[in-house]
Structures are given as structure tokens and as C-alpha cells.
Design a protein around this motif. Structure first.
Motif, PDB file in Angstrom:
ATOM      1  N   SER A 113     -76.777 -76.509  76.109  1.00 23.36           N
ATOM      2  CA  SER A 113     -76.204 -77.793  75.694  1.00 23.36           C
ATOM      3  C   SER A 113     -76.280 -77.968  74.187  1.00 23.36           C
ATOM      4  O   SER A 113     -75.303 -78.365  73.536  1.00 23.36           O
ATOM      5  CB  SER A 113     -76.936 -78.954  76.369  1.00 23.36           C
ATOM      6  OG  SER A 113     -76.694 -78.984  77.747  1.00 23.36           O
ATOM      7  N   VAL A 145     -70.854 -80.093  79.775  1.00 23.72           N
ATOM      8  CA  VAL A 145     -71.675 -79.181  78.977  1.00 23.72           C
ATOM      9  C   VAL A 145     -72.727 -79.926  78.164  1.00 23.72           C
ATOM     10  O   VAL A 145     -73.923 -79.691  78.317  1.00 23.72           O
ATOM     11  CB  VAL A 145     -70.793 -78.330  78.037  1.00 23.72           C
ATOM     12  CG1 VAL A 145     -71.656 -77.408  77.186  1.00 23.72           C
ATOM     13  CG2 VAL A 145     -69.797 -77.516  78.840  1.00 23.72           C
ATOM     14  N   ALA A 149     -75.072 -79.309  81.292  1.00 20.11           N
ATOM     15  CA  ALA A 149     -75.400 -77.891  81.424  1.00 20.11           C
ATOM     16  C   ALA A 149     -76.674 -77.661  82.235  1.00 20.11           C
ATOM     17  O   ALA A 149     -76.713 -76.805  83.125  1.00 20.11           O
ATOM     18  CB  ALA A 149     -75.530 -77.245  80.042  1.00 20.11           C
TER      19      ALA A 149
END
Length: 457
Positions: A113, A145, A149
Motif C-alpha cells: 500500500s 490498493v 492491499a
């Protein structure tokens, strides 16, 4: 442990068809549900009738695929180590391997991330986003993301850890719970009658769903404490050489394989983006359709890995071979059937996602190329699954490099030059034909070597 006794019967004594079904069917079902939730993003975004929004989901796909590099590093690596340790009855190694995989998955998810956020601009350019698709792609990536993530990686890794000791059903329920929630949330977040967030809404739904899946696994392991060898206690985390080498020896080649997949997909998207948003949207829809049989093959190879690892470590080579051959026959029968339907009715499948004649025409021609590779991909996945299960990380890495670096990526360049745009769909077919032949040869040599070693023991 009563549970360990029942799992031992499954691994050592149950008829091969029953053992494969009990381990692989839940894994395949969870894989199919994962495909459905990927298809749901494409389907509901496609209902907006805006190719730019659909292109955003396609352009972001390589980043989400890159999660699998971490998933495989610590999921495949740890689960292979755990199953082999179970076959040797080395339960301390099972616990320490699972703790190592869990803790590293959390750490690498946070690093993923942070890295993507810091290098946001270059990342978007690398993905092929332009002034038209930039905003929609950024909105989707923010949720999946920047925020998502870690839960996305962690829920997959925990599914691997739970599956390693034979609890395929629980692993599948955890994965499927997040996927089904994503399907429910997608229309609410994406469509005008809901929050009308478009591609960003699809990303938000995915983020929330992955969080729910993580919670399921954490609760499951808390409830099963004392009745499972899966351990996520940081106090069991260790950097002992045998644990790190055992996990990473299988996990690193598996991770590199996925990074190469990301590279190939990024190149494919960049080539396709030169032909406009319609072509990108069509390629994305076609790839999602193709993912259904691809994930069936992947789910089968992942599902039988604990059975192969256990019998390999315990020296039951005959049962290991029977598992592989039975799985190959069953998978090929199903995959070839699906490929035939795709080849005969491509326009029908593409039209399910977007009623746009230009995109249907593009997608139909793409799907012809994609479906030809399916039987060969099935053989390749099964072989790589065997390599990972028995700790042959080097062979898995060689196959990954062959597929992408030496075969698929050059084929993308050459075929796009010879047959602009439409040649892209046939690059993977060329690679998989060669790889499947190599897979059969390497598997035959592996089984021959193991049989000789068994005879001499």
C-alpha cells in the motif's frame, strides 16, 4: 486431536476420487466465486454503458494481480511447508511456518500500500492510464490498493494456511463470504440508483468484502484454538533458517511467476490501449470470461496440493501419482467442454456484460484466441502445483520464466506486429502449447525418479 486423526484418514486412506473431491471441490467453488466477484465488477460497471469506467477496471487489474505475488510467497510457500511437515508429523514446524506466513503477509500488505501510494503517478502511467481514463482508474485503485492491499492479501494467505491441514471447506467459506458480499455491494456502490460511484464504487465494495473475509478467518482460528495446528500468534514467528528457506524456496518462485503475469498483463493492456477505450474494455471483458475455466484449473491444482505434499513427505508415491493423474483427467474433460462452448458462442458471452456491438465484435475475436489455450493451461497449472507441493521451487520458477519472458511477451510483440490488436489474444496460446509439453516431460521424470528412490529404500 480428533480433527488431526480424521485429516490423516483423508490424506492416507480415503479413495482418491473422494479425497480429491473433498479437498478440491470447495477450493474450485471458492475460485469460481472469486471469478464471479471479478465478473461482478465488470458486469455492474458495464451497466453504466461507459467504456471509460470499464477500461478503468481493466487497467487496474495488473496491480490487483500483483497481490498474488505476496499471496503466493507466503500462502503457497507456507502451506507447502506445513503440509510436508504434517506428512512427517513435525507439528512444531507446522505452527511456526503458519505464524511466519501470517506475520509476513501483514507486513508486506502494508508495504505494498505504501509503495503504490508513494509512486502513484508513475504507477498510473505504467498501467496505461491516460487523460481519459486517469480519474476512474485512480478512484478504483484508491480503495483496492491504498486502503485495501492488506486485507486483500491477508484473507487469501489465511485461506492457504487453513487449507494446508485439509480444512478446504472452511478455507472456501472464508473466501466465498467476502466474494458474495462483494457481489451484493457492487450494484449499491456502482449504479445510479445507489451511490453512483462507478469504478470507484466497485473498488470500495471489494475493500469492504476483503475485510469481512479476514474477520471470518480470525474468528475461525480463535474458535478452533487447541484443535488446529494453524498458528497466527506473533510469538511463534521465527527467522530460523529451515523455516525461512522452506517457505521462500517454494514461495519466491511462485511470487516471481505472478510478477511475470503482471508484467505480461501490463504489456497486453498497453498494446490494447493504443486502439482506444472500446478495445481495452473488450479485452477486459474477454479476460474475465476466460477467467472462469482458468480459475477452475487453478482451484483444482491448489486444492490437491496438501494431498500431494503429505503423501510425498510420507513416502506414499503411488498415492501421489494416482492423485495427479485422476485430477488431470477430470480437469481436462471439464475445461475442454467449456472451451468448445466459448469458441462456438463467443458473441453471446461477451454481450452478457455490455450490449455494445463494437465491443462484442472485438471481444468475440479475442475470446477465440483465449479459449484455445485453456486445455494446455490446465496441464501447466497442474504441473506447477505439483512442483510447489513437493518443494521443487526451481522448476516452478523455470516454467514461469519460460512462459512470460521467453515465450508470451515476445509473442505479444511479434503477433501484434503481424496481426495488429487481434494477434494479442493468441500469444498465450503459443506459450502454453510449448509449456504443457514440457510439463508432461518433467512430471514423468519426477515420478520415475521417485519410484526408483522408493524401490532402493
Amino acid at each position: 486431536m480428533a480433527q488431526s486423526i480424521s485429516k490423516t484418514v483423508l490424506f492416507e486412506q480415503a479413495p482418491i476420487p473422494r479425497a480429491v473431491a473433498q479437498l478440491a471441490v470447495p477450493t474450485i467453488l471458492s475460485s469460481l466465486v472469486m471469478v464471479l466477484y471479478n465478473l461482478a465488477d465488470t458486469y455492474f460497471v458495464g451497466m453504466l454503458g461507459n467504456p471509460v469506467q470499464n477500461a478503468a477496471v481493466t487497467l487496474a487489474a495488473p496491480v490487483l494481480l500483483a497481490f498474488n505475488a505476496v499471496n503466493n510467497l507466503f500462502g503457497v510457500g507456507s502451506s507447502s511447508m506445513m503440509s510436508r511437515a504434517l506428512g512427517r508429523k513435525d507439528y512444531e514446524t507446522v505452527s511456526r511456518s503458519s505464524s511466519f506466513g501470517f506475520c509476513c503477509a501483514v507486513a508486506f500488505g502494508l508495504l505494498f500500500s505504501l509503495g503504490c501510494t508513494v509512486f502513484w503517478g508513475p504507477l498510473m502511467t505504467l498501467l496505461g492510464a491516460d487523460s481519459v481514463t486517469w480519474e476512474a482508474t485512480a478512484g478504483y485503485l484508491y480503495w483496492t490498493v491504498t486502503l485495501g492491499a492488506t486485507p486483500a492479501i491477508l484473507n487469501v494467505v489465511m485461506a492457504y494456511l487453513v487449507r494446508a491441514e485439509g480444512s478446504a471447506l472452511h478455507a472456501s467459506i472464508g473466501t466465498m463470504s467476502g466474494c458474495l458480499l462483494n457481489i451484493v455491494l457492487d450494484p449499491i456502490f456502482i449504479l445510479p440508483w445507489g451511490l453512483n460511484l462507478g469504478a470507484a464504487g466497485a473498488g470500495c465494495a471489494t475493500f469492504l468484502s476483503n475485510c469481512v473475509a479476514c474477520i471470518y478467518f480470525l474468528v475461525l482460528l480463535a474458535v478452533k484454538r487447541g484443535r488446529t495446528y494453524v498458528c497466527i500468534d506473533p510469538r511463534k514467528f521465527t527467522l530460523k533458517k529451515e523455516i525461512v528457506v522452506g517457505v521462500c524456496g517454494v514461495g519466491i518462485p511462485a511470487a516471481i511467476q505472478n510478477l511475470l503475469n503482471v508484467t505480461g498483463m501490463t504489456i497486453l493492456n498497453n498494446f490494447t490501449s493504443a486502439y482506444g477505450a472500446d478495445a481495452v474494455a473488450a479485452m477486459g471483458i474477454t479476460y474475465k470470461i476466460y477467467m472462469v475455466p482458468m480459475y477452475i484449473s487453478m482451484g483444482l491444482s491448489q486444492g490437491i496440493m496438501p494431498l500431494i505434499s503429505y503423501n510425498y513427505a510420507s513416502g506414499n508415491i503411488r498415492r501421489m501419482k494416482q492423485t495427479v493423474w485422476f485430477a488431470a483427467r477430470a480437469a481436462l474433460t471439464l475445461i475442454i467442454t467449456v472451451a468448445v462452448f466459448y469458441f462456438i458462442f463467443p458473441g453471446f458471452f461477451v454481450s452478457l456484460f455490455m450490449d455494445n456491438q463494437i465491443i462484442i465484435d472485438y471481444g468475440s475475436r479475442f475470446l477465440h484466441g483465449f479459449c484455445l489455450r485453456l486445455p494446455f493451461l490446465c496441464v501447466d497449472f497442474l504441473a506447477v502445483g505439483v512442483f510447489q507441493a513437493v518443494g521443487m521451487g526451481r522448476e516452478a520458477l523455470v516454467f514461469a520464466i519460460l512462459r512470460k519472458v521467453l515465450l508470451e511477451i515476445p509473442a505479444l510483440c511479434i503477433l501484434n506486429w503481424l496481426f495488429p490488436l487481434y494477434g494479442l489474444a493468441y500469444a498465450q496460446f503459443v506459450a502454453e502449447v510449448i509449456l504443457s509439453a514440457a510439463a508432461v516431460i518433467v512430471l514423468a521424470r519426477l515420478f520415475s525418479r521417485l519410484s526408483r528412490e522408493k524401490a532402493c529404500a
